[in-house]
Design an enzyme around this catalytic site. Structure first.
Site, PDB file in Angstrom:
ATOM      1  N   HIS A 181       0.767  -1.250   0.000  1.00 38.91           N
ATOM      2  CA  HIS A 181       0.000   0.000   0.000  1.00 38.91           C
ATOM      3  C   HIS A 181       0.799   1.301   0.000  1.00 38.91           C
ATOM      4  O   HIS A 181       0.216   2.341  -0.277  1.00 38.91           O
ATOM      5  CB  HIS A 181      -0.954   0.014   1.198  1.00 38.91           C
ATOM      6  CG  HIS A 181      -1.889  -1.142   1.211  1.00 38.91           C
ATOM      7  ND1 HIS A 181      -2.894  -1.303   0.278  1.00 38.91           N
ATOM      8  CD2 HIS A 181      -1.962  -2.230   2.010  1.00 38.91           C
ATOM      9  CE1 HIS A 181      -3.545  -2.424   0.517  1.00 38.91           C
ATOM     10  NE2 HIS A 181      -2.988  -3.014   1.568  1.00 38.91           N
ATOM     11  N   HIS A 192      -3.160  -3.396   7.807  1.00 40.96           N
ATOM     12  CA  HIS A 192      -4.185  -3.724   6.811  1.00 40.96           C
ATOM     13  C   HIS A 192      -4.886  -2.447   6.364  1.00 40.96           C
ATOM     14  O   HIS A 192      -5.256  -1.614   7.190  1.00 40.96           O
ATOM     15  CB  HIS A 192      -5.212  -4.691   7.409  1.00 40.96           C
ATOM     16  CG  HIS A 192      -6.395  -4.953   6.538  1.00 40.96           C
ATOM     17  ND1 HIS A 192      -6.320  -5.710   5.390  1.00 40.96           N
ATOM     18  CD2 HIS A 192      -7.683  -4.542   6.637  1.00 40.96           C
ATOM     19  CE1 HIS A 192      -7.523  -5.745   4.823  1.00 40.96           C
ATOM     20  NE2 HIS A 192      -8.360  -5.046   5.560  1.00 40.96           N
TER      21      HIS A 192
END
EC number: 4.6.1.18
Length: 152
Positions: free
Chosen positions: A40, A147
């Protein structure tokens, strides 16, 4: 005397194996936080939204190995700014857990969405640059992002 030497040698062998074995196994193991960064984080970010950005990044970051990941978000902010989200507003994660946090400010992000007709091994993604709030799950000690839960 021979028994003492055997015991000392055995003890040294156990000590050496105890030191060597974890390093051999541990080097290839990615922590949840490292996995988050790989999947990410793109601090540099695209200066201009290129239509091929997602295709290239998803491939480079190993998210098209064996299958096409359907959706992914890249964050174009500093790691310090993303880590700080872990101390911001607590919200419930999509999976019902309570370790998610919503960013106070908007973040520069790029959403990569697998195009409907795309099939592995040719993973084609649409690329959409946005400024949105992000919801991130945090865990561990230190408490760090593990996450990417949602964009809101």
């Amino acid at each position: 005397m021979g028994l003492e030497k055997s015991f000392i040698l055995f003890s040294l062998l156990v000590l050496v194996l105890g030191c060597v074995q974890p390093s051999l196994v541990g080097e290839s193991k990615e922590s949840p936080s490292e996995k988050f960064k790989r999947r990410h984080m793109d601090e540099e970010g695209p200066y201009q939204s290129s239509p091929t950005y997602c295709n290239q990044m998803m491939k480079d970051r190993g998210m098209t190995s064996g299958r096409c990941k359907p959706l992914n978000t890249f964050v174009h902010e500093s790691w310090a700014k993303v880590k700080a989200i872990c101390s911001q507003d607590k919200v419930t994660c999509k999976n019902g857990k309570s370790n998610c946090h919503k960013s106070i400010s908007t973040l520069n992000i790029t959403d990569c969405l697998l195009m409907g007709s795309s099939k592995y091994p040719k993973c084609d993604y649409s690329t959409t640059a946005r400024q949105k709030h992000s919801i991130i799950a945090c865990d561990g000690n230190p408490y760090v992002p593990v996450h990417y839960d949602a964009t809101v």
